[in-house]
Scaffold this motif. Structure first.
Motif, PDB file in Angstrom:
ATOM      1  N   HIS A   1       8.162 -21.157  -7.800  1.00 40.90           N
ATOM      2  CA  HIS A   1       7.424 -22.111  -6.959  1.00 40.90           C
ATOM      3  C   HIS A   1       7.656 -22.000  -5.461  1.00 40.90           C
ATOM      4  CE1 HIS A   1       6.022 -24.378 -10.450  1.00 40.90           C
ATOM      5  NE2 HIS A   1       7.247 -24.333 -10.934  1.00 40.90           N
ATOM      6  N   ILE A   2       8.755 -21.392  -5.011  1.00 38.97           N
ATOM      7  CA  ILE A   2       9.147 -21.520  -3.605  1.00 38.97           C
ATOM      8  C   ILE A   2       9.354 -20.152  -2.958  1.00 38.97           C
ATOM      9  CG2 ILE A   2      10.878 -22.446  -2.013  1.00 38.97           C
ATOM     10  CD1 ILE A   2      11.469 -24.626  -4.002  1.00 38.97           C
ATOM     11  N   GLY A   3       8.841 -20.014  -1.747  1.00 38.31           N
ATOM     12  CA  GLY A   3       9.144 -18.873  -0.901  1.00 38.31           C
ATOM     13  C   GLY A   3       9.942 -19.363   0.292  1.00 38.31           C
ATOM     14  N   ILE A   4      11.021 -18.652   0.635  1.00 44.76           N
ATOM     15  CA  ILE A   4      11.915 -19.105   1.702  1.00 44.76           C
ATOM     16  C   ILE A   4      12.115 -17.993   2.728  1.00 44.76           C
ATOM     17  CG2 ILE A   4      14.174 -20.063   2.267  1.00 44.76           C
ATOM     18  CD1 ILE A   4      14.436 -20.975  -0.625  1.00 44.76           C
ATOM     19  N   ILE A   5      11.961 -18.340   3.991  1.00 48.64           N
ATOM     20  CA  ILE A   5      12.289 -17.428   5.089  1.00 48.64           C
ATOM     21  C   ILE A   5      13.500 -18.009   5.796  1.00 48.64           C
ATOM     22  CG2 ILE A   5      11.482 -16.226   7.140  1.00 48.64           C
ATOM     23  CD1 ILE A   5       8.630 -16.818   6.248  1.00 48.64           C
ATOM     24  N   PHE A   6      14.662 -17.395   5.580  1.00 45.87           N
ATOM     25  CA  PHE A   6      15.895 -17.872   6.186  1.00 45.87           C
ATOM     26  C   PHE A   6      15.983 -17.411   7.634  1.00 45.87           C
ATOM     27  CE2 PHE A   6      16.819 -17.310   1.660  1.00 45.87           C
ATOM     28  CZ  PHE A   6      17.390 -18.533   1.331  1.00 45.87           C
ATOM     29  N   GLN A   7      16.667 -18.190   8.455  1.00 49.99           N
ATOM     30  CA  GLN A   7      16.862 -17.808   9.850  1.00 49.99           C
ATOM     31  C   GLN A   7      17.687 -16.526   9.945  1.00 49.99           C
ATOM     32  OE1 GLN A   7      18.494 -20.962  12.228  1.00 49.99           O
ATOM     33  NE2 GLN A   7      17.777 -20.074  14.131  1.00 49.99           N
ATOM     34  N   ALA A   8      18.589 -16.300   8.970  1.00 52.45           N
ATOM     35  CA  ALA A   8      19.433 -15.106   8.972  1.00 52.45           C
ATOM     36  C   ALA A   8      18.877 -14.012   8.055  1.00 52.45           C
ATOM     37  CB  ALA A   8      20.856 -15.468   8.543  1.00 52.45           C
ATOM     38  N   PHE A   9      17.609 -14.158   7.650  1.00 50.10           N
ATOM     39  CA  PHE A   9      16.869 -13.152   6.869  1.00 50.10           C
ATOM     40  C   PHE A   9      17.357 -13.025   5.428  1.00 50.10           C
ATOM     41  CE2 PHE A   9      17.324 -11.088  11.216  1.00 50.10           C
ATOM     42  CZ  PHE A   9      16.228 -11.755  11.740  1.00 50.10           C
ATOM     43  N   HIS A  10      18.666 -12.751   5.204  1.00 45.20           N
ATOM     44  CA  HIS A  10      19.215 -12.561   3.857  1.00 45.20           C
ATOM     45  C   HIS A  10      18.512 -11.449   3.094  1.00 45.20           C
ATOM     46  CE1 HIS A  10      22.057 -15.845   4.086  1.00 45.20           C
ATOM     47  NE2 HIS A  10      21.104 -16.683   4.437  1.00 45.20           N
ATOM     48  N   LEU A  11      18.197 -10.357   3.767  1.00 42.99           N
ATOM     49  CA  LEU A  11      17.664  -9.190   3.077  1.00 42.99           C
ATOM     50  C   LEU A  11      18.803  -8.475   2.353  1.00 42.99           C
ATOM     51  CD1 LEU A  11      15.328  -7.766   5.878  1.00 42.99           C
ATOM     52  CD2 LEU A  11      14.710  -9.297   3.993  1.00 42.99           C
ATOM     53  N   VAL A  12      18.460  -7.781   1.268  1.00 46.66           N
ATOM     54  CA  VAL A  12      19.462  -7.012   0.526  1.00 46.66           C
ATOM     55  C   VAL A  12      19.690  -5.709   1.277  1.00 46.66           C
ATOM     56  CG1 VAL A  12      20.056  -5.945  -1.674  1.00 46.66           C
ATOM     57  CG2 VAL A  12      18.683  -8.050  -1.637  1.00 46.66           C
ATOM     58  N   GLN A  13      20.906  -5.515   1.781  1.00 45.61           N
ATOM     59  CA  GLN A  13      21.182  -4.392   2.683  1.00 45.61           C
ATOM     60  C   GLN A  13      21.025  -3.034   2.006  1.00 45.61           C
ATOM     61  OE1 GLN A  13      21.765  -4.739   6.084  1.00 45.61           O
ATOM     62  NE2 GLN A  13      21.124  -6.815   5.576  1.00 45.61           N
ATOM     63  N   GLY A  14      21.271  -2.948   0.712  1.00 42.84           N
ATOM     64  CA  GLY A  14      21.170  -1.677   0.007  1.00 42.84           C
ATOM     65  C   GLY A  14      19.787  -1.346  -0.490  1.00 42.84           C
ATOM     66  N   MET A  15      18.794  -2.136  -0.112  1.00 38.24           N
ATOM     67  CA  MET A  15      17.410  -1.905  -0.524  1.00 38.24           C
ATOM     68  C   MET A  15      16.540  -1.636   0.695  1.00 38.24           C
ATOM     69  SD  MET A  15      16.619  -4.695  -3.513  1.00 38.24           S
ATOM     70  CE  MET A  15      17.303  -4.530  -5.145  1.00 38.24           C
ATOM     71  N   THR A  16      15.534  -0.802   0.523  1.00 35.48           N
ATOM     72  CA  THR A  16      14.577  -0.550   1.593  1.00 35.48           C
ATOM     73  C   THR A  16      13.687  -1.776   1.791  1.00 35.48           C
ATOM     74  OG1 THR A  16      12.942   0.354   0.067  1.00 35.48           O
ATOM     75  CG2 THR A  16      14.526   1.909   1.040  1.00 35.48           C
ATOM     76  N   ALA A  17      12.899  -1.735   2.849  1.00 35.31           N
ATOM     77  CA  ALA A  17      11.990  -2.857   3.131  1.00 35.31           C
ATOM     78  C   ALA A  17      11.063  -3.116   1.951  1.00 35.31           C
ATOM     79  CB  ALA A  17      11.182  -2.565   4.389  1.00 35.31           C
ATOM     80  N   ILE A  18      10.469  -2.067   1.405  1.00 38.74           N
ATOM     81  CA  ILE A  18       9.521  -2.267   0.316  1.00 38.74           C
ATOM     82  C   ILE A  18      10.226  -2.755  -0.945  1.00 38.74           C
ATOM     83  CG2 ILE A  18       9.565   0.121  -0.583  1.00 38.74           C
ATOM     84  CD1 ILE A  18       6.481  -0.170  -0.874  1.00 38.74           C
ATOM     85  N   GLU A  19      11.459  -2.314  -1.159  1.00 38.05           N
ATOM     86  CA  GLU A  19      12.214  -2.788  -2.321  1.00 38.05           C
ATOM     87  C   GLU A  19      12.592  -4.259  -2.163  1.00 38.05           C
ATOM     88  OE1 GLU A  19      14.345   1.432  -3.625  1.00 38.05           O
ATOM     89  OE2 GLU A  19      15.334   0.093  -2.199  1.00 38.05           O
ATOM     90  N   ASN A  20      12.930  -4.675  -0.944  1.00 40.02           N
ATOM     91  CA  ASN A  20      13.232  -6.082  -0.695  1.00 40.02           C
ATOM     92  C   ASN A  20      12.027  -6.968  -0.996  1.00 40.02           C
ATOM     93  OD1 ASN A  20      15.866  -7.227   0.661  1.00 40.02           O
ATOM     94  ND2 ASN A  20      15.687  -5.119   1.380  1.00 40.02           N
ATOM     95  N   VAL A  21      10.850  -6.527  -0.578  1.00 40.13           N
ATOM     96  CA  VAL A  21       9.646  -7.327  -0.798  1.00 40.13           C
ATOM     97  C   VAL A  21       9.257  -7.328  -2.277  1.00 40.13           C
ATOM     98  CG1 VAL A  21       7.202  -7.587  -0.204  1.00 40.13           C
ATOM     99  CG2 VAL A  21       8.853  -6.907   1.556  1.00 40.13           C
ATOM    100  N   ALA A  22       9.460  -6.215  -2.949  1.00 38.91           N
ATOM    101  CA  ALA A  22       9.102  -6.118  -4.365  1.00 38.91           C
ATOM    102  C   ALA A  22      10.054  -6.892  -5.260  1.00 38.91           C
ATOM    103  CB  ALA A  22       9.068  -4.652  -4.795  1.00 38.91           C
TER     104      ALA A  22
END
Length: 229
Positions: free
Chosen positions: A84-105
């Protein structure tokens, strides 16, 4: 969509308990947009965390998408956010070991949606990052990471989008494009938006503006809309 009833939040600290939220009452209708403004330390990010089920209220009732979050355990909360929820954190919280497309997928793969990588590529193109799909977060600027985080938040077409300073790391032109994309997607999907911002112009694009101070809501203003003749 959102119903908070007398919500309090107190957190432990080395100096003793710290009261963050002090009796928040808030209702947000489905399909509307709400901006939360106020000075640093007023409780804005904590309010967003409570709504997203990331932080549990010390007392009070939190109902989101017709679900009482206080009745869910951690596994059920994670599943609820995924659905139900999509969140955009101020500190991003992307997975460092994944590429941009892998993070989005990733959220689409966790939800077992078909075509996750193809859809992730489309979302990155929408935010102007089709040329950075194979780059890792450490190889991206702060603004680029912000755009990856936005694409990831939109991936599962959430009913509710929570954003903390969505344009905070972007230059004016890029920020304008991202905001236009954000509101366009909301119009297309009928999703609900709650955003924290210090940008009064951005806040003014929302249906309502809530101002917080010292853990309380001190004003709640319905924005006027001029309808073209």
């Amino acid at each position: 969509m959102i119903d908070l009833d007398d919500v309090h939040l107190t957190l432990a600290s080395p100096a003793g308990p710290v009261t963050i939220l002090r009796g928040i009452d808030l209702e947000v209708e489905a399909g509307t947009s709400l901006s939360v403004v106020g000075p640093s330390g007023s409780g804005k990010s904590s309010l967003l965390a409570i709504i997203g089920g990331i932080e549990r209220a010390t007392s009070g009732r939190v109902v989101v998408c017709r679900q009482d979050l206080g009745l869910l355990d951690e596994d059920a909360l994670a599943l609820f956010r995924r659905r139900h929820i999509g969140i955009i954190f101020q500190a991003f919280h992307l997975v460092q070991g994944m590429t941009a497309i892998e993070n989005v997928a990733l959220p689409m793969e966790l939800a077992r949606r078909p075509g996750a990588m193809a859809r992730a590529g489309e979302l990155l193109e929408e935010v102007g990052l089709s040329h950075r799909t194979e780059h890792y977060p450490a190889q991206l600027s702060g603004g680029e990471q912000q755009r990856v985080a936005l694409a990831r938040a939109l991936a599962n077409e959430p009913d509710l989008l929570l954003t903390d300073e969505p344009t905070g790391n972007l230059d004016a032109a890029t920020g304008e494009g991202i905001v236009n994309l954000l509101f366009r997607r909301l119009a297309e999907t009928g999703a609900t938006l709650v955003l924290i911002t210090h940008d009064r112009e951005l806040a003014g694009r929302c249906d309502r503006v809530v101002t917080m101070r010292d853990g309380r809501i001190v004003s709640d203003t319905l924005q006027s809309r001029v309808v073209p003749a």
